[in-house]
Design an enzyme around this catalytic site. Structure first.
Site, short mmCIF file in Angstrom:
data_model
loop_
_atom_site.label_atom_id
_atom_site.label_comp_id
_atom_site.label_asym_id
_atom_site.label_seq_id
_atom_site.Cartn_x
_atom_site.Cartn_y
_atom_site.Cartn_z
NE ARG A 102 0.34 -35.94 50.54
CZ ARG A 102 -0.66 -35.19 50.08
NH1 ARG A 102 -0.59 -33.89 50.13
NH2 ARG A 102 -1.74 -35.75 49.56
CG HIS A 113 -4.11 -38.63 46.00
ND1 HIS A 113 -2.90 -38.90 46.56
CD2 HIS A 113 -4.97 -38.48 47.04
CE1 HIS A 113 -3.02 -38.92 47.88
NE2 HIS A 113 -4.26 -38.67 48.19
#
Lengths: 508, 582
Positions: free
Chosen positions: B257, B237
């Site tokens: 994000r 990740h």
């Protein structure tokens, strides 16, 4: 990696019920780096010392609620809390110990099941995308932040007595979630009340230790009381509301409450108002007189509303009557305006909290006077008080922080500064003070609707006071005073109970 | 042999997360007598309760052009075309149905402006299709599942570690487990068993995976003859905190994000514009991880060895409402994400592969099923954000249903003398750990494995690093921790010794698979073979031979709609390019 590296020591509770006769503490060295969390310390102790301490850990990111333990007597997440030299690590109270820091959580799970936390409604929505407005779900979402860590349970004064009287903040939060869930159709408010929401003093200890900072006293308990008030025509609170409206006090008393001021010559208007408060007016008139005298000695000339002094309104709020509270408060503020009041001084911690926290929260668009507690004023101007200087033999006093003055409003130091200046007495602190102070049991309306339970909680706090070896217990709130007095009468101890105002007055 | 207690059950579910719960619920619906075996605390352990991102489902609420086929294509492209397309079809078709059930269990999810489920945009999805409950979607989902399991009075044993499956010919007939609370061994005689205990993330030093997630399911499945697939494809990740030290390794949700977070290197450059100007920070996780790796490797990283992730340009109210958990976590360490950037570096996150299953989520071995992260094939070489939560429910339901049917429809009774022999064999495994103390510290070994894997089988791999890792692991296999008798109840060292064995198994698979796969694809990056190769559009399948040795082989990708060789995939960077364009 880390900057500061050194060796520290922590004490860990060790107990295997299957093997040990009794529990003990072991001290372990830990190779420390700056910002190290307790979980890493425990892991490193198990690795380097082969200590085999039993403990729980899962996410390491304070999201799962698995690793809660008592750190220096306060519940905390081992993954979130920084480790410090000399820390004492223990398992949570109120649950059976499995081993060392691990408690039996099946007990907690079984309690959860009793709440019926699943969705309750007649029809089947499992194949439906139910249309809702986002604003409809925000209240439930607030409650659902709960990670089930049990920290709140560990500090709740109402559980100490019995689980049956109050099922605990965490469980109330989960009932509240179901109550606020627009999809749930059961009468969750009734569940909450049955589980003891009215036995909660809303002391705020739970909110203080909650890793998610959920405002349980206001948003769960408080809101449930509001919903209950709306549901019920006649609840335990209804009589109180009537009394406050008609007789300006929550006790149902019709005799005058201003007689304590006879002979003091207090004017009825002026820039500084002395707000006596209903409880003190009826029960602690002497303290009120002492308070006025002290204020005059430090150069403050207060006025007093006498017949026109209403209840501060807090009991209305504690019992869920928000609209009544607002109406009542507006009347009082109007009166202040007419009398030219710019500053209000009160000796009651409940009134103080109502003024400083709830008035701004609920009343918008009205200029509020400055609100102060009498200890704040006296502490400010104590230079003008001539206090005795010889030590009175055997006079050891300890101080109980009222939840309303302390944890809610942050007023810890002003009362203490007065006590420090009393050279005639020796001041000792209880083990749990300031934000960790344990509620006397009177708040949240509990004293009004369930006095025996309030007294039970009071006795627990009295025990803690006794442990200091003090001969006198001092407090700054008439509600604490009232409840402690009743608890002592039931056999809660032989300490002398005194309001700080009286103590200062007697030591001039 | 040690003392044990026998429990009979129709369906045994090993695990306590989303897939395990949904499987248990479905098996119970089908009329089976179910027992869940949770290694930690039910509703608290594993990843489901802490999952932040969201639940992807093609409702089409945010964009009506969305449907399961687009979701399908996104998933396969994101997976590097290694996905088992039969499984992906099922996932994308059934994700919406499974989501609706959650609110009937007591969960509550965000709504959008049209009063339907709110759907947020996450990396790799063509349209916004991630349903949320703030930034705690997994927690909300878990709460509903816990409610339903309790409502049905399904038996749940907490603090219970499954140790070894018991076999009769070609089927699994039970399981040996250790109950920590009383220090007792339990033997389950189970007609069907479902392994839904997550992946092996803890083999890495920096991992989002919770403590305890060591790949138990992988090991137990291999031991009874089931196969694993895609174990070498582990997801890194892109955003885990790298600094300050006390917070290093902790996760930063992709939702950050999704709400507009931007990545910057130490030169203040928004470097994703260079690598992927179209998708920027919402490219796939493996893609961004590699970009960050290059930025730092080529000297454009911060002094802590990371890059910056910033949401300072996002309105504070949005952060407060949609990213509450991230905000509070930062504040706990003195970082206010509303006004300052986070310092991040990739961390290991998700086991893309797992136990090889068919479209009923059954393994090669009869009466043994796998679901959730434990099962492989759905996500191929890389999982899209928010595709795990739907995977849990879809695979959980199907595995649960089929396991129940296998248990209830004409079950051949167990051969008791074989069963007793199996118990003895399983106990030999335990006795190997407790009969002596060979001085190998299980916690130290655990930390060594984590360090070894992070440095050698992590974001960047090479023949040297992988061979080194395999050699060290071989050494560990020969001398695993033996801790002697260290007390009965809640014996932490015993658990660590068990965990070490599971870790070694998954680690070895991963390292050998990574060595065999001589290309780079998705999160598997070989510095010596930096581009994807046509002939490697295959799956690596892992199994144990008769001597208990690990064997790897290639198998063709299972395809339905898309041609794995013909479908265009994003071009991954092989180094950080300084020139723009390309």
């Amino acid at each position: 990696m880390g900057t500061v590296r050194k060796e520290i020591k922590v004490k860990v509770f060790r107990y295997d019920p299957q093997e040990d006769a009794e529990a003990r503490f072991e001290e372990y060295p830990v190779e420390y780096y700056e910002g190290m969390r307790i979980w890493r310390a425990l892991d490193s102790i198990n690795e380097k010392q082969r200590a085999n301490i039993a403990w729980r850990l899962s996410c390491r990111e304070y999201l799962c609620g698995s690793c809660t333990i008592m750190v220096n007597g306060r519940p905390a997440l081992a993954c979130k809390t920084a480790v410090e030299d000399g820390q004492v690590l223990e398992p949570l109270p109120y649950f059976p110990i499995v081993k060392d820091l691990v408690i039996d959580r099946d007990v907690a799970a079984n309690r959860l099941i009793k709440l019926r936390p699943w969705l309750l409604r007649e029809d089947d929505i499992s194949k439906t995308e139910v249309k809702l407005h986002q604003s409809d779900i925000l209240m439930a979402r607030d409650m659902t932040q709960c990670i089930g860590c049990l920290a709140c349970i560990a500090v709740c004064p109402a559980i100490k007595g019995a689980w049956e009287q109050f099922n605990g903040p965490m469980y109330q939060t989960l009932i509240a979630k179901a109550a606020f869930n627009p999809l749930d159709k059961a009468n969750r408010v009734a569940d909450a009340i049955r589980a003891g929401a009215f036995n909660c003093t809303q002391c705020g200890a739970c909110r203080d230790v909650c890793p998610k900072k959920i405002d349980i006293p206001e948003k769960a308990i408080g809101q449930m009381k509001v919903l209950f008030a709306r549901q019920q025509g006649d609840g335990p609170g209804k009589a109180v509301v009537e009394s406050v409206k008609l007789n300006y006090n929550p006790f149902g008393r019709i005799e005058p409450k201003w007689n304590w001021a006879d002979g003091l010559g207090l004017p009825k208007s002026g820039p500084v108002l002395f707000f006596a408060g209903c409880l003190s007016s009826y029960e602690f008139g002497g303290t009120l007189r002492a308070g006025v005298e002290l204020l005059r000695k430090v150069g403050v000339e207060p006025c007093y509303l006498a017949q026109d002094e209403p209840c501060c309104g807090e009991p209305l709020l504690r019992l869920g009557y928000e609209n009544e509270f607002v109406k009542h408060a507006l009347d009082f503020l109007e009166c202040c305006k007419l009398r030219g009041v710019k500053e209000v001084i009160t000796p009651c911690a409940e009134c103080f909290r109502a003024f400083t926290i709830n008035y701004p929260k609920y009343i918008k668009g009205v200029q509020l006077p400055v609100f102060r507690h009498v200890t704040q004023v006296l502490s400010d101007k104590k230079g003008r008080l001539k206090l005795k200087s010889e030590k009175i033999k055997g006079m050891k006093v300890t101080y109980h922080d009222p939840c309303r003055l302390g944890r809610d409003c942050g007023v810890y130091d002003e009362p203490r500064s007065l006590l420090y200046d009393l050279k005639g007495v020796e001041f000792v602190e209880m083990e749990k003070t300031r934000r960790d102070a344990v509620c006397c049991g009177a708040g949240g309306g509990v004293k009004l609707v369930n006095s025996p339970f309030a007294e039970e909680m009071g006795m627990t706090r009295l025990e803690m006071a006794k442990q200091t070896g003090a001969s006198m217990l001092v407090t700054a709130c008439p509600w604490c005073q009232w409840n402690f007095r009743d608890a002592m009468a039931k056999g809660g101890g032989t300490m002398v109970l005194k309001n700080i105002v009286d103590l200062v007055n007697e030591n001039l | 042999m040690l003392d044990y207690e026998v429990i009979e059950v129709d369906v045994l579910v090993v695990g306590g997360g989303g897939a395990a719960s949904r499987a248990a619920i479905e098996a119970d619906s089908a009329g089976a007598n179910v027992c869940m075996l949770v290694k930690g605390l039910f509703g608290h352990s594993g990843c489901t309760p802490i999952a932040l991102g969201g639940y992807a489902a093609a409702f089409g609420n945010a964009d009506p052009r969305d449907n399961w086929r687009v979701h399908f294509e996104d998933t396969c492209v994101g997976g590097g075309m290694l996905n088992n397309q039969e499984l992906v079809e099922i996932l994308c078709k059934e994700a919406p149905e499974r989501f609706k059930e959650l609110e009937s269990y007591g969960s509550i999810f965000d709504r959008g402006t049209n009063c339907r489920y709110y759907q947020r945009q996450l990396g790799g999805h063509s349209y916004p299709r991630t349903c949320t409950s703030g930034d705690r979607t997994g927690g909300e989902m878990m709460r509903g599942l816990v409610n339903e399991v309790y409502r049905r009075e399904i038996k749940v044993l907490q603090d219970c570690t499954a140790i070894r499956l018991l076999k009769e010919d070609d089927r699994v007939v039970g399981c040996l487990a250790y109950e920590l609370k009383r220090g007792k061994f339990l033997v389950f005689r189970a007609k069907s068993t479902i392994l839904a205990s997550g992946g092996c993330g803890q083999v890495f030093k920096f991992c989002f995976a919770p403590y305890g997630k060591v790949g138990d399911a992988n090991r137990m499945a291999l031991e009874v003859g089931a196969e694993l697939v895609d174990l070498e494809m582990f997801q890194f990740h892109p955003t885990g905190y790298i600094a300050p030290e006390s917070i290093a390794g902790q996760s930063i949700s992709e939702g950050v994000r999704g709400e507009g977070g931007r990545l910057y290197n130490v030169l203040g450059e928004r470097f994703m514009e260079r690598y992927n100007p179209k998708q920027l920070e919402l490219a796939c996780r493996d893609f961004i991880s590699r970009c960050i790796y290059f930025e730092v490797k080529e000297g454009r990283g911060t002094e802590d060895g990371g890059v910056f992730l910033s949401v300072t340009h996002v309105p504070a109210e949005i952060i407060e409402q949609r990213l509450t958990t991230m905000l509070m976590r930062g504040l706990n360490y003195g970082v206010d994400i509303r006004v300052e950037p986070m310092r991040v570096y990739p961390s290991s996150h998700y086991q893309n592969g797992g136990i090889r299953v068919d479209t009923t989520w059954k393994t090669k071995v009869d009466h043994l099923y796998a679901a959730g992260e434990s099962a492989g094939g759905v996500h191929g070489g890389n999982r899209l954000g928010s595709n795990s939560l739907p995977d849990l429910l879809v695979s959980g339901k199907i595995a649960g249903w089929n396991a129940a049917r296998a248990a209830l429809d004409s079950y051949k009774p167990v051969d008791m003398s074989n069963f007793r022999r199996e118990i003895e064999r399983a106990f030999k495994y335990v006795e190997d750990i407790v009969s002596t103390d060979n001085g190998v510290n299980p916690i130290s070994m655990r930390n060594e494995i984590k360090e070894l894997m992070w440095n050698n089988v992590g974001i960047a791999r090479s023949k040297e690093s992988l061979t080194h890792a395999i050699n060290v692991l071989e050494g560990m296999k020969k001398r695993p921790p033996r801790v002697g008798q260290r007390g009965k109840s809640y014996n932490v060292e015993f658990l660590e010794a068990l965990d070490a064995r599971s870790m070694i198994c998954s680690a070895e698979c991963m390292a050998r698979g990574a060595l065999m796969r001589e290309e780079s694809r998705c999160g598997h990056f070989r510095e010596d073979y930096p581009v994807p190769k046509h002939e490697w559009t295959v799956n690596i399948v892992y199994s144990l031979d008769e001597d208990g040795e690990l064997r790897l082989r290639k198998e063709p990708v299972v395809q339905t709609i898309l041609d794995p060789y013909g479908t265009e995939m994003p071009i991954f960077p092989t180094h950080g390019r300084i020139e723009c364009g390309e």
